[in-house]
Design an enzyme around this catalytic site. Structure first.
Site, PDB file in Angstrom:
ATOM      1  N   GLY A  10       0.821  -1.214   0.000  1.00 22.03           N
ATOM      2  CA  GLY A  10       0.000   0.000   0.000  1.00 22.03           C
ATOM      3  C   GLY A  10       0.855   1.265   0.000  1.00 22.03           C
ATOM      4  N   TYR A  11       0.187   2.382   0.183  1.00 25.36           N
ATOM      5  CA  TYR A  11       0.836   3.704   0.047  1.00 25.36           C
ATOM      6  C   TYR A  11       1.973   3.892   1.059  1.00 25.36           C
ATOM      7  N   ILE A  12       1.645   3.894   2.347  1.00 20.98           N
ATOM      8  CA  ILE A  12       2.687   4.156   3.349  1.00 20.98           C
ATOM      9  C   ILE A  12       3.619   2.950   3.458  1.00 20.98           C
ATOM     10  N   ASP A  58      -4.445 -12.835   3.787  1.00 16.94           N
ATOM     11  CA  ASP A  58      -5.422 -11.939   4.405  1.00 16.94           C
ATOM     12  C   ASP A  58      -5.300 -12.059   5.926  1.00 16.94           C
ATOM     13  N   LYS A  84      -9.333   1.815   5.658  1.00 14.84           N
ATOM     14  CA  LYS A  84      -8.983   3.146   6.206  1.00 14.84           C
ATOM     15  C   LYS A  84      -9.904   4.297   5.822  1.00 14.84           C
ATOM     16  N   SER A 124      -3.780   6.493  14.225  1.00 15.60           N
ATOM     17  CA  SER A 124      -4.155   7.696  13.486  1.00 15.60           C
ATOM     18  C   SER A 124      -4.505   8.821  14.446  1.00 15.60           C
ATOM     19  N   ALA A 125      -4.303  10.043  13.999  1.00 15.23           N
ATOM     20  CA  ALA A 125      -4.696  11.218  14.785  1.00 15.23           C
ATOM     21  C   ALA A 125      -6.195  11.229  15.047  1.00 15.23           C
ATOM     22  N   TYR A 148     -14.070   3.716  11.995  1.00 15.85           N
ATOM     23  CA  TYR A 148     -12.658   3.523  11.617  1.00 15.85           C
ATOM     24  C   TYR A 148     -11.740   3.900  12.785  1.00 15.85           C
ATOM     25  N   LYS A 152      -8.994   1.743  15.435  1.00 15.63           N
ATOM     26  CA  LYS A 152      -7.606   2.104  15.808  1.00 15.63           C
ATOM     27  C   LYS A 152      -7.470   2.165  17.330  1.00 15.63           C
ATOM     28  N   LEU A 199      -7.589  15.163   0.521  1.00 15.93           N
ATOM     29  CA  LEU A 199      -7.384  16.419  -0.194  1.00 15.93           C
ATOM     30  C   LEU A 199      -6.315  16.345  -1.294  1.00 15.93           C
ATOM     31  N   ASP A 294     -15.940  16.873   9.880  1.00 12.84           N
ATOM     32  CA  ASP A 294     -14.638  17.553   9.808  1.00 12.84           C
ATOM     33  C   ASP A 294     -14.431  18.461  11.021  1.00 12.84           C
TER      34      ASP A 294
HETATM   35  P1  NAD Z   1      -3.354   1.514   1.902  1.00 12.04           P
HETATM   36  O1  NAD Z   1      -4.766   1.123   1.672  1.00 12.04           O
HETATM   37  O2  NAD Z   1      -2.574   2.045   0.746  1.00 12.04           O
HETATM   38  O3  NAD Z   1      -2.552   0.300   2.563  1.00 12.04           O
HETATM   39  C1  NAD Z   1      -3.183  -0.679   3.359  1.00 12.04           C
HETATM   40  C2  NAD Z   1      -2.855  -2.023   2.754  1.00 12.04           C
HETATM   41  O4  NAD Z   1      -3.472  -3.047   3.535  1.00 12.04           O
HETATM   42  C3  NAD Z   1      -3.374  -2.180   1.317  1.00 12.04           C
HETATM   43  O5  NAD Z   1      -2.305  -2.568   0.484  1.00 12.04           O
HETATM   44  C4  NAD Z   1      -4.455  -3.270   1.409  1.00 12.04           C
HETATM   45  O6  NAD Z   1      -4.502  -4.054   0.245  1.00 12.04           O
HETATM   46  C5  NAD Z   1      -4.005  -4.034   2.645  1.00 12.04           C
HETATM   47  N1  NAD Z   1      -5.078  -4.713   3.367  1.00 12.04           N
HETATM   48  C6  NAD Z   1      -6.291  -4.214   3.731  1.00 12.04           C
HETATM   49  N2  NAD Z   1      -6.996  -5.136   4.402  1.00 12.04           N
HETATM   50  C7  NAD Z   1      -6.208  -6.249   4.495  1.00 12.04           C
HETATM   51  C8  NAD Z   1      -6.390  -7.533   5.072  1.00 12.04           C
HETATM   52  N3  NAD Z   1      -7.531  -7.872   5.689  1.00 12.04           N
HETATM   53  N4  NAD Z   1      -5.389  -8.433   4.964  1.00 12.04           N
HETATM   54  C9  NAD Z   1      -4.247  -8.105   4.332  1.00 12.04           C
HETATM   55  N5  NAD Z   1      -4.016  -6.898   3.753  1.00 12.04           N
HETATM   56  C10 NAD Z   1      -4.994  -5.985   3.838  1.00 12.04           C
HETATM   57  O7  NAD Z   1      -3.349   2.581   3.101  1.00 12.04           O
HETATM   58  P2  NAD Z   1      -2.200   3.510   3.670  1.00 12.04           P
HETATM   59  O8  NAD Z   1      -2.608   4.913   3.416  1.00 12.04           O
HETATM   60  O9  NAD Z   1      -0.873   3.031   3.239  1.00 12.04           O
HETATM   61  O10 NAD Z   1      -2.399   3.253   5.221  1.00 12.04           O
HETATM   62  C11 NAD Z   1      -1.656   2.277   5.928  1.00 12.04           C
HETATM   63  C12 NAD Z   1      -2.109   2.231   7.359  1.00 12.04           C
HETATM   64  O11 NAD Z   1      -1.968   3.528   7.942  1.00 12.04           O
HETATM   65  C13 NAD Z   1      -3.577   1.848   7.550  1.00 12.04           C
HETATM   66  O12 NAD Z   1      -3.670   1.027   8.696  1.00 12.04           O
HETATM   67  C14 NAD Z   1      -4.258   3.172   7.791  1.00 12.04           C
HETATM   68  O13 NAD Z   1      -5.423   3.022   8.560  1.00 12.04           O
HETATM   69  C15 NAD Z   1      -3.185   3.938   8.543  1.00 12.04           C
HETATM   70  N6  NAD Z   1      -3.320   5.393   8.407  1.00 12.04           N
HETATM   71  C16 NAD Z   1      -3.331   5.950   7.165  1.00 12.04           C
HETATM   72  C17 NAD Z   1      -3.472   7.321   7.029  1.00 12.04           C
HETATM   73  C18 NAD Z   1      -3.517   7.958   5.667  1.00 12.04           C
HETATM   74  O14 NAD Z   1      -3.919   9.106   5.550  1.00 12.04           O
HETATM   75  N7  NAD Z   1      -3.100   7.304   4.600  1.00 12.04           N
HETATM   76  C19 NAD Z   1      -3.604   8.129   8.168  1.00 12.04           C
HETATM   77  C20 NAD Z   1      -3.574   7.528   9.426  1.00 12.04           C
HETATM   78  C21 NAD Z   1      -3.422   6.145   9.537  1.00 12.04           C
HETATM   79  C1  UD1 Z   2      -9.133  12.208   7.054  1.00 13.38           C
HETATM   80  C2  UD1 Z   2      -9.756  11.236   8.011  1.00 13.38           C
HETATM   81  C3  UD1 Z   2      -8.719  10.785   9.026  1.00 13.38           C
HETATM   82  C4  UD1 Z   2      -7.453  10.288   8.370  1.00 13.38           C
HETATM   83  C5  UD1 Z   2      -6.947  11.416   7.465  1.00 13.38           C
HETATM   84  C6  UD1 Z   2      -5.677  11.121   6.770  1.00 13.38           C
HETATM   85  C7  UD1 Z   2     -12.061  12.054   8.086  1.00 13.38           C
HETATM   86  C8  UD1 Z   2     -13.130  12.678   8.945  1.00 13.38           C
HETATM   87  N1  UD1 Z   2     -10.853  11.873   8.680  1.00 13.38           N
HETATM   88  O1  UD1 Z   2      -8.798  13.352   7.775  1.00 13.38           O
HETATM   89  O2  UD1 Z   2      -9.243   9.759   9.826  1.00 13.38           O
HETATM   90  O3  UD1 Z   2      -6.491   9.974   9.358  1.00 13.38           O
HETATM   91  O4  UD1 Z   2      -7.965  11.688   6.505  1.00 13.38           O
HETATM   92  O5  UD1 Z   2      -5.869  10.200   5.755  1.00 13.38           O
HETATM   93  O6  UD1 Z   2     -12.281  11.692   6.941  1.00 13.38           O
HETATM   94  N2  UD1 Z   2     -10.983  18.577   1.759  1.00 13.38           N
HETATM   95  C9  UD1 Z   2     -11.597  19.371   0.809  1.00 13.38           C
HETATM   96  N3  UD1 Z   2     -11.946  18.803  -0.380  1.00 13.38           N
HETATM   97  C10 UD1 Z   2     -11.714  17.481  -0.678  1.00 13.38           C
HETATM   98  C11 UD1 Z   2     -11.073  16.672   0.302  1.00 13.38           C
HETATM   99  C12 UD1 Z   2     -10.737  17.249   1.521  1.00 13.38           C
HETATM  100  O7  UD1 Z   2     -11.816  20.560   1.039  1.00 13.38           O
HETATM  101  O8  UD1 Z   2     -12.080  17.016  -1.774  1.00 13.38           O
HETATM  102  C13 UD1 Z   2     -10.581  19.204   3.040  1.00 13.38           C
HETATM  103  C14 UD1 Z   2     -11.236  18.548   4.246  1.00 13.38           C
HETATM  104  O9  UD1 Z   2     -12.436  19.198   4.547  1.00 13.38           O
HETATM  105  C15 UD1 Z   2     -10.162  18.781   5.321  1.00 13.38           C
HETATM  106  C16 UD1 Z   2      -8.836  18.803   4.549  1.00 13.38           C
HETATM  107  O10 UD1 Z   2      -9.188  19.022   3.184  1.00 13.38           O
HETATM  108  O11 UD1 Z   2     -10.341  20.041   5.891  1.00 13.38           O
HETATM  109  C17 UD1 Z   2      -8.078  17.499   4.658  1.00 13.38           C
HETATM  110  O12 UD1 Z   2      -8.981  16.443   4.338  1.00 13.38           O
HETATM  111  P1  UD1 Z   2      -8.527  14.911   4.261  1.00 13.38           P
HETATM  112  O13 UD1 Z   2      -7.355  14.781   3.363  1.00 13.38           O
HETATM  113  O14 UD1 Z   2      -9.729  14.113   3.945  1.00 13.38           O
HETATM  114  O15 UD1 Z   2      -7.991  14.610   5.727  1.00 13.38           O
HETATM  115  P2  UD1 Z   2      -8.724  14.751   7.155  1.00 13.38           P
HETATM  116  O16 UD1 Z   2     -10.083  15.264   7.021  1.00 13.38           O
HETATM  117  O17 UD1 Z   2      -7.807  15.480   8.050  1.00 13.38           O
END
Ligand code: NAD
Ligand code: UD1
Length: 337
Positions: A10-12, A58, A84, A124-125, A148, A152, A199, A294
């Site tokens: 995945g992404y991170i 899985d 997520k 997550s925050a 969600y 966490k 965003l 939000d």
């Molecule tokens: P992502 O979806 O890109 O990565 C998650 C990966 O988990 C994916 O590759 C997906 O295929 C895999 N997956 C999902 N369910 C599964 C399962 N049951 N078994 C095996 N694999 C599974 O997401 P990401 O943005 O890289 O996020 C990674 C982690 O960080 C997640 O736990 C997410 O909740 C947490 N997180 C992400 C953000 C964000 O903004 N991206 C913010 C806070 C926390």
């Molecule tokens: C969201 C998730 C949070 C997750 C975080 C990072 C919610 C309520 N929270 O937070 O759990 O950890 O993403 O992945 O969804 N915005 C726009 N237009 C858009 C998209 C977003 O104006 O099309 C604004 C939103 O209102 C917000 C800011 O951009 O003010 C950031 O949004 P987003 O990237 O979705 O992150 P969070 O809302 O902080």
């Protein structure tokens, strides 16, 4: 060290796998590919010059996990795998509790059975909920306001209980703020399926012509420009935070929690402006109604991570947008392009 990275395609995860390989660790990835493709790992291998062993497993498959732990001698696990999307979690909460919480219990049982008791977990925050003042500090009472976020919080509780019950466990709970950006090579990045919820991926798809315009959710908040403030963090800084946490817990037991954020809030319009600068032209947008759920503003107090781990963010909002744009421009349809 051999590190198992769940959700590593995945992404991170993919950025962290690269950082681990660059630091000299052996890495094995497991993922069910529900929200990613193996192409990300082929690109990681291209960047690191090392293959990435991959297993499609899985979290809800205990036998599959047992086979994986029998095949390797893991030192630690970095656990990203899970669902997520906040909005989706309110429509299908059972799936979220099953895959995230029950899935993590399966993983922890497999770890315990195979004597692997070091874990770095993606929290997550969002666990800080709606009641806390900003900036958020790790010692605050948490209380997520959506399913969600509650998955966490529950996983944080399970891991804390586990380490309290058995002192052999080492647990790092990492509370991410808003991860954006991509590796500066432009080879790996975020590849959301469908319409992006977040965003920066949305702005990037507007810039590449996949979406017509950005909808700015609310322009009447009590903030300097009326739009929400968030703590954006470059995904490579975030990946480096995982290495720092892993090193810290390698020689300690117990449960630790750290915010991974920059400590600064940026508004939606500031992010848009920075992205426009990276692209070199203005991007269409419209200020619309607020998005339900939000918060007007939140950011991290990242001082514990600095004090304990010697880690802090080093990459600016402009770098986040430049790197995110390079990835999107070179891969307009993500890994499918
Ligand atoms: P992502 O979806 O890109 O990565 C998650 C990966 O988990 C994916 O590759 C997906 O295929 C895999 N997956 C999902 N369910 C599964 C399962 N049951 N078994 C095996 N694999 C599974 O997401 P990401 O943005 O890289 O996020 C990674 C982690 O960080 C997640 O736990 C997410 O909740 C947490 N997180 C992400 C953000 C964000 O903004 N991206 C913010 C806070 C926390
Ligand atoms: C969201 C998730 C949070 C997750 C975080 C990072 C919610 C309520 N929270 O937070 O759990 O950890 O993403 O992945 O969804 N915005 C726009 N237009 C858009 C998209 C977003 O104006 O099309 C604004 C939103 O209102 C917000 C800011 O951009 O003010 C950031 O949004 P987003 O990237 O979705 O992150 P969070 O809302 O902080």
């Amino acid at each position: 060290m051999t590190i198992l990275v769940t959700g590593g395609s995945g992404y991170i995860g993919s950025h962290t796998v690269l950082a681990l390989q660059e630091a000299g660790h052996d890495v094995v990835v497991m993922d069910n590919l529900s929200n990613s493709s193996e192409e990300s790992l082929r690109r990681v291998a291209q960047l690191s010059g090392k293959p990435v062993p991959f297993h499609q497993v899985d979290l809800t498959d205990p036998e599959g996990l047992d086979r994986l732990f029998s095949a390797y001698d893991f030192t630690a696990v970095i656990h990203f795998a899970g669902l997520k999307a906040v909005g989706e979690s309110a429509s299908i909460p059972l799936e979220y509790y099953y895959r995230n919480v029950a899935g993590t219990i399966n993983l922890l049982r497999a770890m315990d059975a195979h004597d692997v008791r070091s874990i770095v977990f993606s929290s997550s925050a969002t666990v800080y909920g709606e009641h806390n003042p900003i900036p958020y500090i790790e010692k605050m009472e948490i209380g997520a306001s959506n399913p969600y976020g509650r998955t966490k919080e529950q996983i944080e509780d399970i891991l804390s209980d586990l380490s309290a019950a058995d002192e052999r466990w080492s647990v790092a709970l990492l509370r991410y703020f808003n991860p954006v950006g991509a590796h500066p090579s432009g080879l790996i990045g975020e590849d959301p399926q469908g319409i992006p919820n977040n965003l920066v991926p949305y702005i990037a798809q507007v810039a590449v012509g996949r979406r017509e315009k950005l909808m700015v959710f609310g322009g009447d908040y009590d903030t300097p420009d009326g739009t929400c403030l968030r703590d954006y963090i470059h995904v490579v800084d975030l990946a480096e935070g995982h290495l720092a946490a892993l090193n810290h817990i390698a020689s300690r037991t117990g449960a630790f929690r750290w915010n991974l954020g920059s400590g600064r809030g940026s508004s939606v319009l500031e992010v848009l402006k920075s992205f426009e600068q990276a692209v070199g032209r203005p991007l269409p947008y419209e200020i619309t109604g607020r998005r339900q759920g939000d918060l007007p503003a939140f950011w991290a107090d990242p001082s514990s991570a600095l004090a304990d781990l010697g880690w802090s963010t080093t990459r600016s909002l402009d770098e986040m947008c430049e790197d995110h744009w390079r990835w999107q421009k070179n891969n307009p349809n993500g890994y499918a392009s």
